[in-house]
Design a protein around this motif. Structure first.
Motif, short mmCIF file in Angstrom:
data_model
loop_
_atom_site.label_atom_id
_atom_site.label_comp_id
_atom_site.label_asym_id
_atom_site.label_seq_id
_atom_site.Cartn_x
_atom_site.Cartn_y
_atom_site.Cartn_z
N SER A 129 0.85 -1.20 0.00
CA SER A 129 0.00 0.00 0.00
C SER A 129 0.89 1.25 0.00
N ASN A 130 0.40 2.28 -0.67
CA ASN A 130 1.13 3.54 -0.71
C ASN A 130 0.53 4.47 0.32
N ALA A 131 1.21 4.64 1.48
CA ALA A 131 0.66 5.43 2.58
C ALA A 131 1.76 6.24 3.25
N LEU A 132 1.34 7.35 3.86
CA LEU A 132 2.25 8.14 4.70
C LEU A 132 1.82 7.90 6.14
N VAL A 133 2.64 7.18 6.91
CA VAL A 133 2.33 6.86 8.30
C VAL A 133 3.17 7.77 9.20
N ILE A 134 2.50 8.58 10.02
CA ILE A 134 3.19 9.52 10.91
C ILE A 134 3.03 9.00 12.34
N ILE A 135 4.16 8.56 12.93
CA ILE A 135 4.15 8.05 14.30
C ILE A 135 4.57 9.19 15.22
N LEU A 136 3.65 9.61 16.08
CA LEU A 136 3.87 10.79 16.91
C LEU A 136 4.67 10.42 18.17
N ASP A 137 5.61 11.25 18.51
CA ASP A 137 6.50 11.02 19.64
C ASP A 137 5.74 11.29 20.95
N ASN A 138 5.67 10.33 21.83
CA ASN A 138 4.90 10.45 23.06
C ASN A 138 5.42 11.52 24.01
N ARG A 139 6.66 11.98 23.77
CA ARG A 139 7.21 13.02 24.64
C ARG A 139 6.43 14.33 24.52
#
Length: 340
Positions: free
Chosen positions: A326-336
């Motif tokens: 799949s062509n996706a932009l996954v943004i994992i947010l920093d819990n800090r």
């Protein structure tokens, strides 16, 4: 013929002397002797304007032949004949400039500008000399004066921008860049509108405000791919700030996709004015559901998921998304900073 012309002038036969000189100049316009005798004719008649023009042409001819020392001596001679004429001070200043005697050149230009404050050539030469001496702040002041006289001259404005950048006056440079870009945009010149922002970013590549304006111009130029890359860079610059959502929102528009949301305090991004989550179901569901939608309708999703949610329930979904291409932009947010 020169001797004949000179003899005519000595005997006061000015018309005859003038005719001989003009014939000689028709045959050879660079004949210095004929030009000088013609200048004497004009002086004897009291036509100082014509005489001065003849003498200035002689200086130009000498300079074109690289006879700079002769041109300099001639200009000094003219100063005794025409001490109040700005043109003479200008040519003497040019002569000093070419000899590398910058202070003398500036002194002559100052004398000229006292008589004629808006003399464009004198101001331009003064700015060049100050630039050669790396007196950029002073050169900038002269350029501002030139721009006030000729406000449509974009070359002058871009030179001023360059001086401001070299001098480290970044706030002034940013203001100038915006004005220059706006002027080019009003003329429909999109290439010119892009240039000043690129100049500033060469000195301060992480300036958010300037890069944002650069993005807008790229979009106006139809450079969607370049604009998308710029907005992604901006989103990284704003990581940890609410503006992050704004730039990712523009990214989503450029990608013509949709937002996948997940459980966490970033759920607030679903509300106005951001409206950056099209669905929120359960922890980890953002990636899996977005994968299914992407396969169904072919649009690229932008997915938000916090790091805790990702480690809890997002990793299998991401594995599945990558495996099935799949062509996706996954943004994992920093819990800090999301502080879940």
């Amino acid at each position: 013929f020169l001797l004949l012309a000179g003899a005519y002038v000595e005997k006061g036969m000015l018309d005859e002397g003038e005719q001989v000189c003009k014939k000689l100049l028709e045959l050879d316009s660079s004949n210095l002797g004929a030009r000088e005798i013609l200048a004497q004719v004009h002086l004897k008649r009291g036509d100082t304007d014509s005489a001065l023009q003849d003498y200035l042409q002689i200086i130009e001819l000498l300079r074109s032949r690289s006879e700079d020392e002769k041109a300099h001596l001639y200009a000094q001679k003219l100063l005794t004949l025409f001490p109040d004429r700005p043109e003479v001070h200008y040519y003497i200043a040019l002569s000093y400039k070419e000899r590398g005697e910058y202070q003398q050149a500036l002194d002559e230009l100052e004398e000229l500008l006292k008589k004629e404050p808006s003399h464009l050539l004198a101001l331009q030469t003064k700015a060049q000399i100050l630039e050669n001496q790396e007196r950029l702040d002073e050169a900038g002041l002269v350029l501002r004066q030139l721009i006030s006289i000729d406000p449509e001259n974009m070359e002058l404005k871009e030179r001023l921008l360059n001086y401001q950048l070299l001098s480290g006056n970044l706030e002034e440079a940013k203001e100038s860049a915006e004005q220059i870009s706006s002027s080019y945009l009003s003329r429909g010149d999109l290439s010119g509108a892009l240039r000043p922002f690129s100049q500033v970013l060469a000195y301060v590549p992480e300036d958010r405000e300037v890069r944002s304006k650069l993005c807008e111009v790229r979009l106006a130029r139809g450079e969607t791919k370049e604009a998308r890359d710029e907005y992604l860079f901006l989103a990284n610059l704003y990581l940890g700030l609410i503006q992050f959502y704004y730039f990712v929102g523009i990214l989503c528009d450029l990608l013509r996709g949709y937002f996948g949301g997940d459980i966490g305090c970033y759920m607030l991004g679903a509300y106005s004015p951001y409206k950056m989550q099209d669905f929120v179901v359960s922890m980890g569901a953002s990636i899996g559901i977005s994968h299914g939608i992407a396969k169904t309708i072919g649009k690229k999703p932008v997915i938000f998921i916090g790091d805790s949610t990702f480690f809890h329930a997002g990793m299998p979904a991401l594995l599945n998304l990558v495996y099935n291409k799949s062509n996706a932009l996954v943004i994992i947010l920093d819990n800090r900073w999301t502080a879940m």
